[in-house]
Design a protein around this motif. Structure first.
Motif, PDB file in Angstrom:
ATOM      1  N   ARG A  18      -7.488  -5.260 -17.175  1.00  0.00           N
ATOM      2  CA  ARG A  18      -7.503  -4.453 -16.360  1.00  0.00           C
ATOM      3  C   ARG A  18      -7.844  -4.770 -15.273  1.00  0.00           C
ATOM      4  O   ARG A  18      -7.811  -5.939 -14.785  1.00  0.00           O
ATOM      5  N   LEU A  19      -7.090  -3.439 -14.376  1.00  0.00           N
ATOM      6  CA  LEU A  19      -6.609  -3.637 -12.865  1.00  0.00           C
ATOM      7  C   LEU A  19      -7.514  -2.304 -12.285  1.00  0.00           C
ATOM      8  O   LEU A  19      -7.590  -1.378 -12.688  1.00  0.00           O
ATOM      9  N   LEU A  20      -8.294  -2.590 -10.931  1.00  0.00           N
ATOM     10  CA  LEU A  20      -8.681  -1.786  -9.824  1.00  0.00           C
ATOM     11  C   LEU A  20      -9.024  -2.224  -8.762  1.00  0.00           C
ATOM     12  O   LEU A  20      -8.383  -3.313  -8.585  1.00  0.00           O
ATOM     13  N   CYS A  21      -8.058  -0.722  -8.295  1.00  0.00           N
ATOM     14  CA  CYS A  21      -7.911  -0.846  -6.964  1.00  0.00           C
ATOM     15  C   CYS A  21      -8.623  -0.101  -5.932  1.00  0.00           C
ATOM     16  O   CYS A  21      -9.017   1.211  -6.122  1.00  0.00           O
ATOM     17  N   GLY A  22      -9.405  -0.512  -5.203  1.00  0.00           N
ATOM     18  CA  GLY A  22     -10.928   0.186  -4.317  1.00  0.00           C
ATOM     19  C   GLY A  22     -11.303  -1.483  -4.063  1.00  0.00           C
ATOM     20  O   GLY A  22     -11.968  -2.302  -3.518  1.00  0.00           O
ATOM     21  N   ASP A  23     -12.649  -0.801  -3.109  1.00  0.00           N
ATOM     22  CA  ASP A  23     -13.377  -1.611  -2.169  1.00  0.00           C
ATOM     23  C   ASP A  23     -14.198  -1.938  -2.629  1.00  0.00           C
ATOM     24  O   ASP A  23     -15.184  -0.933  -3.487  1.00  0.00           O
ATOM     25  N   CYS A  24     -14.935  -3.581  -3.204  1.00  0.00           N
ATOM     26  CA  CYS A  24     -15.662  -3.899  -3.810  1.00  0.00           C
ATOM     27  C   CYS A  24     -17.082  -2.957  -3.090  1.00  0.00           C
ATOM     28  O   CYS A  24     -18.554  -4.067  -3.908  1.00  0.00           O
ATOM     29  N   ASP A  62      -9.173  -4.982  -5.892  1.00  0.00           N
ATOM     30  CA  ASP A  62      -8.558  -5.517  -4.804  1.00  0.00           C
ATOM     31  C   ASP A  62      -8.377  -4.538  -3.863  1.00  0.00           C
ATOM     32  O   ASP A  62      -8.363  -3.585  -4.637  1.00  0.00           O
ATOM     33  N   ILE A  63      -8.737  -4.812  -2.372  1.00  0.00           N
ATOM     34  CA  ILE A  63      -8.689  -3.149  -1.376  1.00  0.00           C
ATOM     35  C   ILE A  63      -6.779  -2.632  -1.698  1.00  0.00           C
ATOM     36  O   ILE A  63      -6.787  -1.729  -1.451  1.00  0.00           O
ATOM     37  N   ALA A  64      -6.321  -3.853  -1.409  1.00  0.00           N
ATOM     38  CA  ALA A  64      -4.664  -3.292  -0.889  1.00  0.00           C
ATOM     39  C   ALA A  64      -3.926  -2.790  -2.470  1.00  0.00           C
ATOM     40  O   ALA A  64      -4.119  -3.249  -3.469  1.00  0.00           O
ATOM     41  N   GLU A  65      -3.750  -1.730  -2.207  1.00  0.00           N
ATOM     42  CA  GLU A  65      -2.356  -1.279  -3.526  1.00  0.00           C
ATOM     43  C   GLU A  65      -1.533  -2.249  -3.499  1.00  0.00           C
ATOM     44  O   GLU A  65      -1.540  -2.473  -4.935  1.00  0.00           O
ATOM     45  N   GLY A  66      -0.866  -3.085  -2.519  1.00  0.00           N
ATOM     46  CA  GLY A  66       0.455  -3.650  -3.294  1.00  0.00           C
ATOM     47  C   GLY A  66      -0.591  -4.888  -3.124  1.00  0.00           C
ATOM     48  O   GLY A  66       0.929  -5.288  -4.066  1.00  0.00           O
ATOM     49  N   SER A  67      -1.274  -5.248  -3.304  1.00  0.00           N
ATOM     50  CA  SER A  67      -1.884  -6.468  -3.846  1.00  0.00           C
ATOM     51  C   SER A  67      -1.924  -6.479  -5.604  1.00  0.00           C
ATOM     52  O   SER A  67      -1.282  -7.173  -6.487  1.00  0.00           O
ATOM     53  N   ILE A  68      -3.011  -5.182  -5.981  1.00  0.00           N
ATOM     54  CA  ILE A  68      -2.908  -4.658  -7.175  1.00  0.00           C
ATOM     55  C   ILE A  68      -1.601  -4.878  -7.914  1.00  0.00           C
ATOM     56  O   ILE A  68      -1.069  -5.021  -8.756  1.00  0.00           O
ATOM     57  N   GLU A  69      -0.805  -3.982  -7.098  1.00  0.00           N
ATOM     58  CA  GLU A  69       0.622  -3.931  -7.806  1.00  0.00           C
ATOM     59  C   GLU A  69       1.662  -5.115  -8.421  1.00  0.00           C
ATOM     60  O   GLU A  69       1.884  -5.726  -8.991  1.00  0.00           O
ATOM     61  N   VAL A  84     -14.997 -13.519  -1.178  1.00  0.00           N
ATOM     62  CA  VAL A  84     -15.685 -12.393   0.031  1.00  0.00           C
ATOM     63  C   VAL A  84     -17.002 -12.758  -0.949  1.00  0.00           C
ATOM     64  O   VAL A  84     -16.291 -12.190  -2.529  1.00  0.00           O
ATOM     65  N   SER A  85     -17.735 -11.558  -0.583  1.00  0.00           N
ATOM     66  CA  SER A  85     -19.014 -11.591  -1.597  1.00  0.00           C
ATOM     67  C   SER A  85     -19.396 -10.161  -1.435  1.00  0.00           C
ATOM     68  O   SER A  85     -20.152  -9.772  -0.636  1.00  0.00           O
ATOM     69  N   ALA A  86     -19.822  -9.053  -2.475  1.00  0.00           N
ATOM     70  CA  ALA A  86     -21.047  -8.085  -2.637  1.00  0.00           C
ATOM     71  C   ALA A  86     -21.941  -8.090  -3.293  1.00  0.00           C
ATOM     72  O   ALA A  86     -21.154  -8.067  -4.575  1.00  0.00           O
ATOM     73  N   LEU A  87     -23.257  -8.990  -3.396  1.00  0.00           N
ATOM     74  CA  LEU A  87     -23.663  -9.384  -3.724  1.00  0.00           C
ATOM     75  C   LEU A  87     -24.886  -8.253  -5.237  1.00  0.00           C
ATOM     76  O   LEU A  87     -24.497  -8.836  -6.091  1.00  0.00           O
TER      77      LEU A  87
END
Length: 358
Positions: free
Chosen positions: A145-151, A114-121, A173-176
């Protein structure tokens, strides 16, 4: 605009009554514009700032039954397509609201991005069971595993090279390009997205450029005052979407036939796409999903809670569709899962990988 599925014949009726009493470098080139990056950052900050609610606060939401209905739809999709031992990739995983769904499907490995740091936490806290309102009787059965960033901006096939291939992916949302690169042949993508056909139809029926009800509204800019859209230029049709207690941001129309064509370029074939109304009416005929609806409470629990989805929430549900895509090729489930030992059964802050700069 064309659509690749049949519209539900019940789309005009009220909510169901309670039965219980192309690009190998990925999609990064779309995000090179600095203003788009700023907007993306604002979206991430918005979701990071949304605090976890108490049960009482959640139940007081004006769209509580719509949220429960969406929860039911995602639960059904996962139950239909996830198998015991699957490796699951959850893009835009948010605060980890689907972790229990994956646990019930008895998956073997989970990666959330997920892109949001607060959401990942918050997702980490939910997975670990550290917060009072997330205490569970037992630990989750799968390592994660959890990753923070823009897919969209990151080549996930490089970041997750030792975790892939995945058997199933969930994405709202889709990043095909990323999804296709990470799914094994025969792997499944389940997701939901706005139904462009319904939105455009409602716009054309509206007197002006705004339509909605007590729980949502959609507004188009004056440049679309003629309410005509060229099929040769399907992108860039921007609108403002507001959903009470949930969303208030710009979005862009994605015609489903365009989405389907793009997916095919990445070897992802359509299994089905159903508007939420059609999806509900079809799967509420099946006893196991009736019981799931009772437990999740979108139509009340048939006991003390006799409340149900309002007419306005049911109309808002009509704005979305559920879809399933499958990657072309013959599945090979003999591959050993030894590479998936990177997952943790308890995730620390240091275990969360930031991929924003990769």
């Amino acid at each position: 605009m064309k659509r690749g599925y049949t519209e539900s014949p019940s789309a005009s009726v009220g909510p169901p009554q309670s039965r219980f009493k192309q690009n190998p470098e990925g999609d990064a080139h779309f995000l090179e514009d600095e203003s788009t990056k700023i907007f993306t950052r604002k979206v991430a900050d918005h979701y990071s700032a949304r605090t976890n609610q108490t049960l009482e606060e959640r139940e007081a939401s004006p769209i509580i039954h719509l949220k429960k209905l969406n929860n039911w739809i995602k639960s059904v999709l996962i139950q239909l397509h996830a198998r015991r031992g699957d490796a699951a990739l959850d893009l835009a995983c948010g605060k980890g609201g689907d972790l229990i769904k994956w646990d019930k499907a008895k998956i073997g490995y989970y990666v959330g991005v997920d892109i949001a740091e607060g959401s990942i936490e918050d997702c980490r806290t939910r997975y670990n069971g550290d917060a009072d309102h997330h205490q569970r009787r037992k630990k989750f059965t799968f390592p994660a595993r959890l990753l923070c960033g823009d897919c969209y901006e990151t080549r996930l096939d490089k970041v997750l090279a030792t975790d892939a291939p995945f058997d199933i992916c969930s994405c709202q949302v889709s990043a095909l390009a990323n999804i296709s690169a990470l799914l094994r042949p025969g792997g499944t993508l389940v997701g939901t997205m706005p139904d462009a056909n319904v939105i455009i139809k409602k716009l054309r029926k509206a007197e002006g450029l705004v339509f909605g009800n007590s729980v949502y509204w959609i507004r188009f800019d004056e440049e679309f005052s003629e309410k005509k859209f060229k099929s040769s230029s399907p992108f860039g049709i921007k609108y403002k979407f507001h959903l009470e207690d949930a969303v208030d941001c710009p979005e862009w129309i994605v015609p489903f036939h365009v989405f389907k064509s793009l997916a095919e370029e990445y070897d992802l074939e359509l299994v089905f796409a159903k508007n939420s109304h059609e999806f509900v009416h079809e799967y509420l005929k099946k006893p196991e999903y009736i019981e799931l609806m009772r437990r999740l409470g979108a139509l009340g629990d048939g006991n003390q809670d006799q409340s149900t989805l309002s007419e306005d929430e049911w109309e808002a549900a009509h704005l979305y569709l559920a879809f399933v895509l499958r990657k072309r090729g013959q599945p090979d489930r003999t591959q050993a899962n030894s590479r998936r030992d990177r997952g943790q059964m308890h995730i620390s802050k240091e275990d969360i990988m930031s991929i924003n700069s990769i």
